[in-house]
Design an enzyme around this catalytic site. Structure first.
Site, PDB file in Angstrom:
ATOM      1  N   LYS A 198       0.812  -1.217   0.000  1.00 26.10           N
ATOM      2  CA  LYS A 198       0.000   0.000   0.000  1.00 26.10           C
ATOM      3  C   LYS A 198       0.845   1.267   0.000  1.00 26.10           C
ATOM      4  O   LYS A 198       2.037   1.251   0.238  1.00 26.10           O
ATOM      5  CB  LYS A 198      -0.996  -0.040   1.153  1.00 26.10           C
ATOM      6  CG  LYS A 198      -2.165  -0.969   0.767  1.00 26.10           C
ATOM      7  CD  LYS A 198      -3.350  -0.870   1.664  1.00 26.10           C
ATOM      8  CE  LYS A 198      -4.481  -1.704   1.036  1.00 26.10           C
ATOM      9  NZ  LYS A 198      -5.507  -2.053   1.996  1.00 26.10           N
ATOM     10  N   ARG A 220      -3.417  -9.946   4.895  1.00 25.64           N
ATOM     11  CA  ARG A 220      -3.804 -10.136   3.489  1.00 25.64           C
ATOM     12  C   ARG A 220      -2.679  -9.599   2.613  1.00 25.64           C
ATOM     13  O   ARG A 220      -2.367  -8.414   2.673  1.00 25.64           O
ATOM     14  CB  ARG A 220      -5.116  -9.368   3.236  1.00 25.64           C
ATOM     15  CG  ARG A 220      -5.623  -9.399   1.812  1.00 25.64           C
ATOM     16  CD  ARG A 220      -6.852  -8.495   1.693  1.00 25.64           C
ATOM     17  NE  ARG A 220      -7.389  -8.490   0.342  1.00 25.64           N
ATOM     18  CZ  ARG A 220      -6.925  -7.750  -0.654  1.00 25.64           C
ATOM     19  NH1 ARG A 220      -5.879  -6.949  -0.453  1.00 25.64           N
ATOM     20  NH2 ARG A 220      -7.475  -7.796  -1.842  1.00 25.64           N
TER      21      ARG A 220
HETATM   22  N1  PMM Z   1      -7.612  -3.566   0.453  1.00 26.62           N
HETATM   23  C1  PMM Z   1      -7.749  -3.790  -0.859  1.00 26.62           C
HETATM   24  C2  PMM Z   1      -8.643  -4.760  -1.322  1.00 26.62           C
HETATM   25  N2  PMM Z   1      -9.363  -5.523  -0.439  1.00 26.62           N
HETATM   26  N3  PMM Z   1      -9.887  -6.090   1.777  1.00 26.62           N
HETATM   27  C3  PMM Z   1      -9.738  -5.878   3.090  1.00 26.62           C
HETATM   28  N4  PMM Z   1     -10.431  -6.645   3.982  1.00 26.62           N
HETATM   29  N5  PMM Z   1      -8.922  -4.904   3.575  1.00 26.62           N
HETATM   30  C4  PMM Z   1      -8.218  -4.097   2.742  1.00 26.62           C
HETATM   31  O1  PMM Z   1      -7.503  -3.202   3.248  1.00 26.62           O
HETATM   32  C5  PMM Z   1      -8.325  -4.304   1.346  1.00 26.62           C
HETATM   33  C6  PMM Z   1      -9.193  -5.323   0.892  1.00 26.62           C
HETATM   34  C7  PMM Z   1      -6.930  -2.947  -1.785  1.00 26.62           C
HETATM   35  O2  PMM Z   1      -6.674  -3.462  -2.995  1.00 26.62           O
HETATM   36  P1  PMM Z   1      -5.467  -4.473  -3.427  1.00 26.62           P
HETATM   37  O3  PMM Z   1      -6.038  -5.861  -3.396  1.00 26.62           O
HETATM   38  O4  PMM Z   1      -5.185  -4.080  -4.837  1.00 26.62           O
HETATM   39  O5  PMM Z   1      -4.351  -4.318  -2.496  1.00 26.62           O
END
Ligand code: PMM
Length: 289
Positions: A225, A265
């Protein structure tokens, strides 16, 4: 509070004896962090299986980019992207979560084998989401969210980011429980990068104990990020591209795991799988719950 006392478990999901690793499969042409590598279903399934081989405990499949400024895909396109990948991974025995803000996508993905709904809006984007999840009786991620990605920077205004995020998450927990989702099935997530500036993300990362006071397992999604790009910019003129933030991501994974996150994640799994094991080993016997 360090260690994993009370890291918690989620009804309906396996129990891991350490922080779990959630691998990301973004089935989008424009994902800011994986550059749309997984746009083709077969390639996305293969990528998900690779993530499991590298140590992912569960795989999060999403068909809509939530990066700042992204425009929404329509529902049919999101379904077309997500369903074959969820189905293919579930058929291989993978624990699959679906990353969607749409109730219809969540319902179809659950029918295709997803066992967790990860809604970055915490059920706010689609009023049908919470009833669908409640009726399905499956686990749900409540993320801190202040609105769709266009305009998200304007919402990054806090007098006390930790206090406000915790209070807003608590009111979402109350709302979704009131609407019928069992509290035992909830995961909370501070939503790093969503209506947050780098300093807000860092404050939240250093406030795991406050997040854990919400009484539910905490998911941390820091992978690649902007706040990592921001802090790696020292000594450079521009932030390193997303793919060069994986070592920093693994460092965050170790810290989050050590401070009691339920799961992290990440896009690049191997280093984080090592990181959560190191964190586990360093907790000592007190953390073995
Ligand atoms: N960030 C992204 C996508 N899904 N889900 C959760 N639970 N928390 C997050 O911070 C989050 C998410 C951002 O997109 P990316 O998959 O491209 O990093």
């Amino acid at each position: 509070m360090t260690g994993q006392q009370g890291r918690g478990s989620v009804e309906g999901l396996p129990v891991w004896d350490r922080c779990a690793v959630m691998g990301v499969v973004n089935v989008t042409p424009d994902s800011f962090s994986d550059g749309g590598r997984c746009f083709d279903a077969a390639a996305a399934i293969e990528h998900g299986l690779d993530l499991v081989a590298e140590g992912a405990d569960l795989v999060d499949v999403g068909g809509e980019s939530t990066r700042p400024g992204a425009t929404r895909v329509d529902e049919d396109e999101e379904l077309r992207r997500v369903l074959p990948v969820v189905r293919g991974l579930a058929a291989e025995g993978v624990v699959v979560s679906v990353d969607t803000m749409r109730a219809a996508v969540a319902a179809r993905a659950v029918a295709a084998g997803a066992v967790l709904v990860n809604d970055v809006s915490g059920g706010l984007a689609d009023p049908a989401m919470v009833p669908v999840v409640a009726a399905a009786g499956i686990p749900f991620v409540v993320m801190h969210w202040r609105g769709f990605s266009h305009g998200t920077n304007g919402r990054a205004v806090y007098a006390d980011v930790v206090g406000e995020v915790v209070a807003e998450l608590r009111s979402r927990i109350d709302a979704v429980v009131g609407a019928g989702i069992a509290p035992e099935r909830l995961v909370v997530d501070p939503g790093l990068g969503f209506a947050k500036r780098a300093e807000h993300d860092l404050r939240l990362m250093s406030s795991m104990s406050e997040l854990r006071c919400l009484g539910r397992p905490v998911l941390i999604a820091a992978s690649r990020k902007r706040f990592l790009g921001h802090l790696l910019t020292e000594d450079r003129n521009t932030p390193p591209p997303a793919r060069e933030r994986d070592a920093a991501t693994a460092a965050v994974s170790a810290i989050a795991a050590y401070r009691g996150a339920w799961a992290v994640r990440v896009h690049e799994v191997r280093a984080t799988a090592d990181a959560v094991r190191v964190a586990r080993a360093c907790e000592g016997p007190a953390g073995r719950t």
